[in-house]
Motif scaffolding. Structure first.
Motif, PDB file in Angstrom:
ATOM      1  N   GLU B 323       7.605   7.253  19.364  1.00 48.65           N
ATOM      2  CA  GLU B 323       8.407   7.282  20.579  1.00 48.65           C
ATOM      3  C   GLU B 323       7.874   8.272  21.601  1.00 48.65           C
ATOM      4  OE1 GLU B 323      11.896   6.067  22.689  1.00 48.65           O
ATOM      5  OE2 GLU B 323      10.458   5.252  21.283  1.00 48.65           O
ATOM      6  N   VAL B 324       7.458   9.425  21.144  1.00 46.93           N
ATOM      7  CA  VAL B 324       7.073  10.520  22.034  1.00 46.93           C
ATOM      8  C   VAL B 324       5.724  11.033  21.562  1.00 46.93           C
ATOM      9  CG1 VAL B 324       7.769  12.776  22.946  1.00 46.93           C
ATOM     10  CG2 VAL B 324       9.518  11.143  22.217  1.00 46.93           C
ATOM     11  N   GLN B 325       4.910  11.452  22.507  1.00 49.22           N
ATOM     12  CA  GLN B 325       3.619  12.017  22.132  1.00 49.22           C
ATOM     13  C   GLN B 325       3.794  13.150  21.134  1.00 49.22           C
ATOM     14  OE1 GLN B 325       1.492  13.200  25.638  1.00 49.22           O
ATOM     15  NE2 GLN B 325       0.775  11.106  26.006  1.00 49.22           N
ATOM     16  N   ALA B 326       2.935  13.159  20.125  1.00 51.82           N
ATOM     17  CA  ALA B 326       2.955  14.260  19.163  1.00 51.82           C
ATOM     18  C   ALA B 326       2.128  15.404  19.723  1.00 51.82           C
ATOM     19  CB  ALA B 326       2.377  13.793  17.834  1.00 51.82           C
ATOM     20  N   ILE B 327       2.705  16.576  19.716  1.00 50.34           N
ATOM     21  CA  ILE B 327       1.987  17.754  20.200  1.00 50.34           C
ATOM     22  C   ILE B 327       1.851  18.722  19.040  1.00 50.34           C
ATOM     23  CG2 ILE B 327       2.022  19.687  21.834  1.00 50.34           C
ATOM     24  CD1 ILE B 327       3.713  17.927  23.670  1.00 50.34           C
ATOM     25  N   GLY B 328       0.650  19.217  18.848  1.00 51.33           N
ATOM     26  CA  GLY B 328       0.408  20.110  17.729  1.00 51.33           C
ATOM     27  C   GLY B 328       0.010  19.313  16.508  1.00 51.33           C
ATOM     28  N   ALA B 329      -0.348  20.032  15.448  1.00 52.33           N
ATOM     29  CA  ALA B 329      -0.806  19.378  14.232  1.00 52.33           C
ATOM     30  C   ALA B 329       0.292  18.482  13.681  1.00 52.33           C
ATOM     31  CB  ALA B 329      -1.196  20.423  13.197  1.00 52.33           C
ATOM     32  N   ARG B 330      -0.087  17.304  13.259  1.00 50.04           N
ATOM     33  CA  ARG B 330       0.851  16.389  12.607  1.00 50.04           C
ATOM     34  C   ARG B 330       0.041  15.600  11.614  1.00 50.04           C
ATOM     35  NH1 ARG B 330       3.222  10.814  14.330  1.00 50.04           N
ATOM     36  NH2 ARG B 330       5.309  10.815  13.449  1.00 50.04           N
ATOM     37  N   HIS B 331       0.573  15.407  10.433  1.00 48.63           N
ATOM     38  CA  HIS B 331      -0.185  14.681   9.420  1.00 48.63           C
ATOM     39  C   HIS B 331       0.748  13.791   8.610  1.00 48.63           C
ATOM     40  CE1 HIS B 331      -3.263  14.806   5.857  1.00 48.63           C
ATOM     41  NE2 HIS B 331      -3.117  13.611   6.381  1.00 48.63           N
ATOM     42  N   LEU B 332       0.528  12.505   8.745  1.00 50.77           N
ATOM     43  CA  LEU B 332       1.226  11.525   7.922  1.00 50.77           C
ATOM     44  C   LEU B 332       0.189  10.790   7.085  1.00 50.77           C
ATOM     45  CD1 LEU B 332       3.465  11.993  10.118  1.00 50.77           C
ATOM     46  CD2 LEU B 332       3.971   9.563   9.964  1.00 50.77           C
ATOM     47  N   GLN B 333       0.605  10.336   5.917  1.00 48.20           N
ATOM     48  CA  GLN B 333      -0.217   9.385   5.178  1.00 48.20           C
ATOM     49  C   GLN B 333       0.581   8.101   5.027  1.00 48.20           C
ATOM     50  OE1 GLN B 333      -1.532  11.554   1.602  1.00 48.20           O
ATOM     51  NE2 GLN B 333      -3.538  11.745   2.584  1.00 48.20           N
ATOM     52  N   GLY B 334      -0.126   6.995   5.126  1.00 46.68           N
ATOM     53  CA  GLY B 334       0.533   5.703   5.002  1.00 46.68           C
ATOM     54  C   GLY B 334      -0.152   4.847   3.969  1.00 46.68           C
ATOM     55  N   CYS B 335       0.562   3.900   3.426  1.00 47.42           N
ATOM     56  CA  CYS B 335      -0.103   2.903   2.592  1.00 47.42           C
ATOM     57  C   CYS B 335       0.735   1.640   2.524  1.00 47.42           C
ATOM     58  CB  CYS B 335      -0.460   3.458   1.220  1.00 47.42           C
ATOM     59  SG  CYS B 335       0.759   3.291  -0.035  1.00 47.42           S
ATOM     60  N   TYR B 336       0.105   0.577   2.025  1.00 47.13           N
ATOM     61  CA  TYR B 336       0.759  -0.721   1.931  1.00 47.13           C
ATOM     62  C   TYR B 336       1.021  -1.084   0.470  1.00 47.13           C
ATOM     63  CZ  TYR B 336      -0.894  -1.009   6.719  1.00 47.13           C
ATOM     64  OH  TYR B 336      -1.138  -0.741   8.037  1.00 47.13           O
ATOM     65  N   ALA B 337       2.057  -1.862   0.276  1.00 46.83           N
ATOM     66  CA  ALA B 337       2.372  -2.366  -1.059  1.00 46.83           C
ATOM     67  C   ALA B 337       3.079  -3.704  -0.862  1.00 46.83           C
ATOM     68  CB  ALA B 337       3.265  -1.374  -1.807  1.00 46.83           C
ATOM     69  N   ASP B 338       3.564  -4.296  -1.938  1.00 42.56           N
ATOM     70  CA  ASP B 338       4.209  -5.595  -1.784  1.00 42.56           C
ATOM     71  C   ASP B 338       5.591  -5.648  -2.424  1.00 42.56           C
ATOM     72  OD1 ASP B 338       2.575  -7.258  -0.113  1.00 42.56           O
ATOM     73  OD2 ASP B 338       1.029  -7.055  -1.645  1.00 42.56           O
ATOM     74  N   ARG B 339       6.393  -6.568  -1.883  1.00 42.70           N
ATOM     75  CA  ARG B 339       7.803  -6.666  -2.257  1.00 42.70           C
ATOM     76  C   ARG B 339       8.024  -7.084  -3.692  1.00 42.70           C
ATOM     77  NH1 ARG B 339       9.401  -9.430   3.302  1.00 42.70           N
ATOM     78  NH2 ARG B 339       8.339 -11.189   2.355  1.00 42.70           N
ATOM     79  N   ASP B 340       7.118  -7.940  -4.233  1.00 40.90           N
ATOM     80  CA  ASP B 340       7.404  -8.491  -5.562  1.00 40.90           C
ATOM     81  C   ASP B 340       7.516  -7.388  -6.609  1.00 40.90           C
ATOM     82  OD1 ASP B 340       4.684  -8.093  -5.210  1.00 40.90           O
ATOM     83  OD2 ASP B 340       4.074  -9.785  -6.455  1.00 40.90           O
ATOM     84  N   GLY B 341       6.620  -6.405  -6.546  1.00 38.50           N
ATOM     85  CA  GLY B 341       6.676  -5.307  -7.501  1.00 38.50           C
ATOM     86  C   GLY B 341       7.965  -4.511  -7.363  1.00 38.50           C
TER      87      GLY B 341
END
Lengths: 354, 354
Positions: B323-341
């Motif tokens: 929504e808004v520009q991130a200012i300063g250090a920011r760290h997210l990790q993302g990953c994908y998976a599936d619904r069946d599991g």
């Protein structure tokens, strides 16, 4: 007032053109769109446009008089005037299909051979390799040549083994009717690989069929049956100690243009059919008709995988089964993967090979 | 002559009953069907049937006088007479949605808490955790609690990092409109996880929206627009040095019963729209309307992920954005998976917890 311009007798809407501006502030180097389509003025107009052999230059009637240039090739490649007929145009095949088999070492060495192999999977829904080393888990190396393994509760790969001696006929693996794997998953794995490590002494014949061809035969000969199977969903279910998998989908999945997108047939895991009472008898008739076409001489191809052979097929198009009981030791390894990785690898190879 | 019997005032076709015989030669211990549905006699008749509180016993008019017993609970659970209305019945949510957050340690220790968390993902399309250790790659441990990572050319996980200092505003990550990830894949990853390791000093606000709610608003207020977006496909494309990914699908995907199955919105990767000329203006209008509803106060929820928080959401239902520009250090990790599991894990937990 027109809301489109004409280039080489093709019409292009102003809004479409503005949305597809190829300039730097509008596009990232990667081609990703940086402006927001949903915030564009749908009534946008042009100040001037200038056509040449190279393409069209437009100056927009906006406060900043934004300037866009559309190369000739871009416009021709993305033209939407005189809409093409739908249809995936992929060739269908029947029991007389002569599958090309590629030498695995050549696939590894020669990008053109690799591309031919991958294109077979895209075009026919199936591709074949030989001389694949019969060390266990080699199948995972094959996947890494084009994409990524779809891990499931069956693991990264699964074993198809029969170790029974010939005298224990009753315990040898039974024939399996043509099916797609894991219709109880969401999403269904889109690719399956089967690698023969040890061929059965007798039997163990693999059956294959092009589900899209069978669906088209059904559509032509029994349109009402086709409509039922592509309208009402069937539920598929698998349960074990550590997993309860359930998902519903049409046995023949079509899009809104009635193009066949996927087939789902699996006798073992099909849950009690749940369509309205008045439809039930016709639905069963349609299901039985479709299965009969799949298993007919027109559609069903049989082959015996030799040690070192590996097939990879589109699990939403091509059905597989085991035709004859396997007698003696037989060892296959299988695994799942997905189409996006394979198609991406093929697309990048096209640029390298040409 | 009837081709069905009546049990507790519900009708069951003979063919359906024969197909669903629960006896041992007809079924494997796992519940998998062993006889072939497509080879059953569609005109099958019964010799005798005997009804009790426990269920129905049938002796079939076949050479072997096959005997079947259908427990009461089986018949009631799978009854198809008086067909229920369609609809997934899942609750929709808007900008005032109060998401429950679960403590990660409790999820690991207590199956009931874990089940509540997973059920949120199934029900609302989104579930939240806090106190997830902020060591890199912990997200992969979270996935292993319910299923399997979907590996892609982005790797097993991907990084969302901004290390810019506040004075370099121009280079901080820009806001991103609401989108679903990777609509250019086939199949699209059905689940996405985002784990906040380091929160931005300022900004970096996450926007979320229930795409099914927005689609229903569109359907109600602009039925023609809904129809266009659920009829014509859009193509999505991503290209880099090592990948060329392309796939087409409807921005609102519905099944043949007009139930909403998936949404696909991604401004950055949407390729030039390719619908018939006469449809183009209305299609753009529909697309802009849908995006406006998604970004409206009714639908768009904003939240700031704290360090150690992790959200998991259905990538075919829930849209996310920045929504808004991130200012300063920011760290997210993302990953994908599936619904069946995930659904399978929830289903097996139900048996343990109850």
């Amino acid at each position: 007032m027109n809301d489109f311009l004409i280039y080489e007798s093709k019409r292009f809407h102003y809004l479409w053109l503005r949305d597809n501006c190829q300039c730097h502030p509008c596009r990232h180097d990667s081609g990703q769109r940086l402006h927001e389509t949903w915030l564009l003025d749908s009534k946008i107009a042009i100040l001037t446009s200038e056509t040449s052999n190279a393409g069209v230059k437009v100056i927009w009637d906006t406060p900043d008089q934004h300037e866009s240039f559309y190369p000739h090739d871009f416009l021709m490649a993305n033209c939407y005037d005189k809409f093409p007929t739908s249809g995936d145009k992929l060739p269908r095949w029947g029991s007389d299909f002569q599958m090309t088999s590629y030498d695995y070492a050549q696939v590894l060495e020669d990008d053109a051979v690799k591309l031919s192999w991958l294109n077979d999977v895209i075009k026919f829904g199936i591709g074949k390799l030989h001389n694949v080393p019969t060390n266990p888990s080699t199948i995972l190396n094959v996947v890494s040549e084009f994409g990524f393994v779809r891990s499931t509760n069956y693991g990264d790969l699964f074993e198809v083994v029969s170790v029974e001696k010939a005298e224990n006929l009753a315990f040898t693996p039974l024939p399996l009717s043509l099916h797609t794997d894991n219709p109880y998953r969401d999403p269904v794995p889109t690719l399956q690989l089967l690698h023969c490590l040890v061929k059965a002494e007798v039997g163990g014949v693999t059956a294959l069929a092009d589900g899209f061809k069978a669906a088209e035969i059904l559509q032509k000969e029994h349109p009402k049956a086709f409509e039922l199977l592509s309208t009402y969903k069937a539920k598929f279910r698998f349960a074990s100690d550590d997993a309860i998998l359930e998902h519903s989908g049409c046995m023949i999945e079509t899009d809104k243009q009635n193009q066949i997108m996927a087939v789902r047939i699996n006798n073992r895991s099909c849950a009690p059919i749940n369509v309205p009472f008045d439809i039930m008898s016709s639905f069963y008739e349609a299901y039985q008709l479709f299965a009969a076409i799949l298993h007919s001489d027109a559609c069903k191809l049989t082959t015996t995988l030799e040690s070192g052979e590996l097939i990879i097929f589109d699990n939403q198009r091509v059905l597989h089964g085991r035709e004859v009981q396997a007698i003696g030791a037989r060892h296959l390894q299988g695994c799942y993967a997905d189409r996006d990785g394979l198609k991406s690898t093929a697309a990048t190879l096209v640029n390298k090979v040409v």
